[in-house]
Write a protein that holds these residues in place. Structure first.
Motif, PDB file in Angstrom:
ATOM      1  N   ALA A  61     104.727  56.465  34.261  1.00  0.00           N
ATOM      2  CA  ALA A  61     105.017  54.689  34.236  1.00  0.00           C
ATOM      3  C   ALA A  61     105.046  54.693  32.881  1.00  0.00           C
ATOM      4  O   ALA A  61     105.890  53.760  32.756  1.00  0.00           O
ATOM      5  CB  ALA A  61     103.588  54.212  35.043  1.00  0.00           C
ATOM      6  N   LYS A  62     104.394  55.043  32.021  1.00  0.00           N
ATOM      7  CA  LYS A  62     104.125  54.518  30.671  1.00  0.00           C
ATOM      8  C   LYS A  62     103.696  55.476  29.785  1.00  0.00           C
ATOM      9  O   LYS A  62     103.034  55.153  29.798  1.00  0.00           O
ATOM     10  CB  LYS A  62     103.714  52.424  30.583  1.00  0.00           C
ATOM     11  N   ARG A  63     104.296  55.856  28.668  1.00  0.00           N
ATOM     12  CA  ARG A  63     103.564  56.381  27.433  1.00  0.00           C
ATOM     13  C   ARG A  63     102.712  55.069  26.320  1.00  0.00           C
ATOM     14  O   ARG A  63     103.194  53.483  26.530  1.00  0.00           O
ATOM     15  CB  ARG A  63     104.943  57.071  26.839  1.00  0.00           C
ATOM     16  N   LEU A  64     101.955  55.361  26.339  1.00  0.00           N
ATOM     17  CA  LEU A  64     100.393  54.180  25.603  1.00  0.00           C
ATOM     18  C   LEU A  64     100.212  54.292  23.710  1.00  0.00           C
ATOM     19  O   LEU A  64      99.858  53.482  23.353  1.00  0.00           O
ATOM     20  CB  LEU A  64      99.603  53.894  26.057  1.00  0.00           C
ATOM     21  N   GLY A  65     100.666  55.732  23.506  1.00  0.00           N
ATOM     22  CA  GLY A  65     100.401  56.090  22.312  1.00  0.00           C
ATOM     23  C   GLY A  65      99.545  57.619  22.167  1.00  0.00           C
ATOM     24  O   GLY A  65      98.938  57.981  22.856  1.00  0.00           O
ATOM     25  N   ASN A  66      99.088  57.505  20.171  1.00  0.00           N
ATOM     26  CA  ASN A  66      98.146  58.819  20.577  1.00  0.00           C
ATOM     27  C   ASN A  66      96.877  57.996  19.624  1.00  0.00           C
ATOM     28  O   ASN A  66      96.896  57.091  19.602  1.00  0.00           O
ATOM     29  CB  ASN A  66      99.272  59.392  19.839  1.00  0.00           C
ATOM     30  N   ARG A  86     107.250  45.850  32.730  1.00  0.00           N
ATOM     31  CA  ARG A  86     105.433  44.815  32.705  1.00  0.00           C
ATOM     32  C   ARG A  86     104.591  45.502  31.342  1.00  0.00           C
ATOM     33  O   ARG A  86     104.711  44.968  30.737  1.00  0.00           O
ATOM     34  CB  ARG A  86     105.091  44.322  33.963  1.00  0.00           C
ATOM     35  N   LEU A  87     104.661  46.367  31.899  1.00  0.00           N
ATOM     36  CA  LEU A  87     103.850  47.518  30.461  1.00  0.00           C
ATOM     37  C   LEU A  87     104.231  47.609  29.853  1.00  0.00           C
ATOM     38  O   LEU A  87     103.983  47.545  28.058  1.00  0.00           O
ATOM     39  CB  LEU A  87     103.520  48.542  31.098  1.00  0.00           C
ATOM     40  N   CYS A  88     105.949  47.492  29.586  1.00  0.00           N
ATOM     41  CA  CYS A  88     106.820  47.405  28.078  1.00  0.00           C
ATOM     42  C   CYS A  88     106.509  46.356  27.386  1.00  0.00           C
ATOM     43  O   CYS A  88     106.956  46.341  26.308  1.00  0.00           O
ATOM     44  CB  CYS A  88     108.557  47.806  28.270  1.00  0.00           C
ATOM     45  N   PRO A 146     108.162  50.369  24.141  1.00  0.00           N
ATOM     46  CA  PRO A 146     107.960  50.844  24.652  1.00  0.00           C
ATOM     47  C   PRO A 146     108.937  52.150  23.257  1.00  0.00           C
ATOM     48  O   PRO A 146     109.147  52.003  22.576  1.00  0.00           O
ATOM     49  CB  PRO A 146     109.297  51.040  25.130  1.00  0.00           C
ATOM     50  N   VAL A 147     108.928  53.151  23.456  1.00  0.00           N
ATOM     51  CA  VAL A 147     109.455  54.995  23.677  1.00  0.00           C
ATOM     52  C   VAL A 147     110.853  54.302  22.875  1.00  0.00           C
ATOM     53  O   VAL A 147     111.756  55.079  24.057  1.00  0.00           O
ATOM     54  CB  VAL A 147     108.718  55.521  23.744  1.00  0.00           C
ATOM     55  N   ASP A 148     111.427  54.332  22.271  1.00  0.00           N
ATOM     56  CA  ASP A 148     113.442  54.840  21.933  1.00  0.00           C
ATOM     57  C   ASP A 148     113.248  56.077  22.951  1.00  0.00           C
ATOM     58  O   ASP A 148     112.838  57.032  22.526  1.00  0.00           O
ATOM     59  CB  ASP A 148     113.480  54.912  20.454  1.00  0.00           C
ATOM     60  N   GLU A 149     114.449  55.713  23.415  1.00  0.00           N
ATOM     61  CA  GLU A 149     116.009  56.268  23.913  1.00  0.00           C
ATOM     62  C   GLU A 149     114.661  56.741  25.280  1.00  0.00           C
ATOM     63  O   GLU A 149     115.699  58.135  25.724  1.00  0.00           O
ATOM     64  CB  GLU A 149     115.510  57.636  22.796  1.00  0.00           C
ATOM     65  N   MET A 150     113.716  56.703  25.780  1.00  0.00           N
ATOM     66  CA  MET A 150     113.161  56.840  26.964  1.00  0.00           C
ATOM     67  C   MET A 150     112.648  56.174  27.482  1.00  0.00           C
ATOM     68  O   MET A 150     112.404  56.469  28.911  1.00  0.00           O
ATOM     69  CB  MET A 150     111.856  57.974  26.563  1.00  0.00           C
TER      70      MET A 150
END
Length: 169
Positions: free
Chosen positions: A38-43, A102-104, A109-113
């Protein structure tokens, strides 16, 4: 990489695994390894994850359950990262797209994805024979519909869910 994912019904993971057998030269996902992000959050380490999960839970507050459907087999001829092509199960879900948007607003947001480029999907396989991928994309499948009534916080480095959130949150 941490993310918020949609748990998949067994019918979806079984279909993805079965279709992957027609792509013998591709990198396939094993049963239980299929995801719908649904959404990448980070590392980051455990402390970073704890912060991301707390922010994610706050962002999910009030999120209702929503419908999703596997609509067909498609491909990314050229992947943003990793081997190409990427054969995937296309997911139709206005509720998931709304959630992603909404999460973005809360997580970059991750570029291009992500953002405007977000395409909800379940990867079947990556790389391999382009002709085999093209043949698989032509295959008709029966739609699979389900209600998304929970989300998972997912650790991609360990390939496992960390915690769950029931919907409505």
């Amino acid at each position: 990489m941490y993310s918020i994912n949609v748990p998949l019904p067994s019918a979806v993971t079984s279909l993805a695994a079965d279709l992957a057998t027609d792509l013998p030269l591709a990198q396939r996902r094993g049963r239980g390894e299929h995801t719908l992000v649904a959404k990448r959050l980070g590392n980051g380490d455990h402390a970073a994850y704890a912060r991301l999960e707390a922010q994610g839970r706050e962002a999910l507050r009030g999120q209702p359950a929503f419908e999703a459907q596997i609509a067909g087999v498609e491909q990314f001829e050229t992947a943003v990262t990793g081997p190409s092509p990427v054969v995937y199960l296309a997911v139709e879900s206005p509720g998931l797209v709304d959630l992603h948007e909404r999460l973005c607003d809360r997580f970059d947001p991750v570029d291009e994805m992500e953002g405007a480029e977000y395409i909800p999907h379940v990867t079947v396989a990556r790389g391999g024979d382009r002709n085999a991928a093209a043949r698989l994309v032509e295959r008709d499948i029966e739609p699979i519909r389900w209600t998304v009534d929970e989300l998972t916080f997912y650790d991609a480095d360990r390939n496992q869910p960390v915690s769950r959130v029931s919907l409505p949150a």
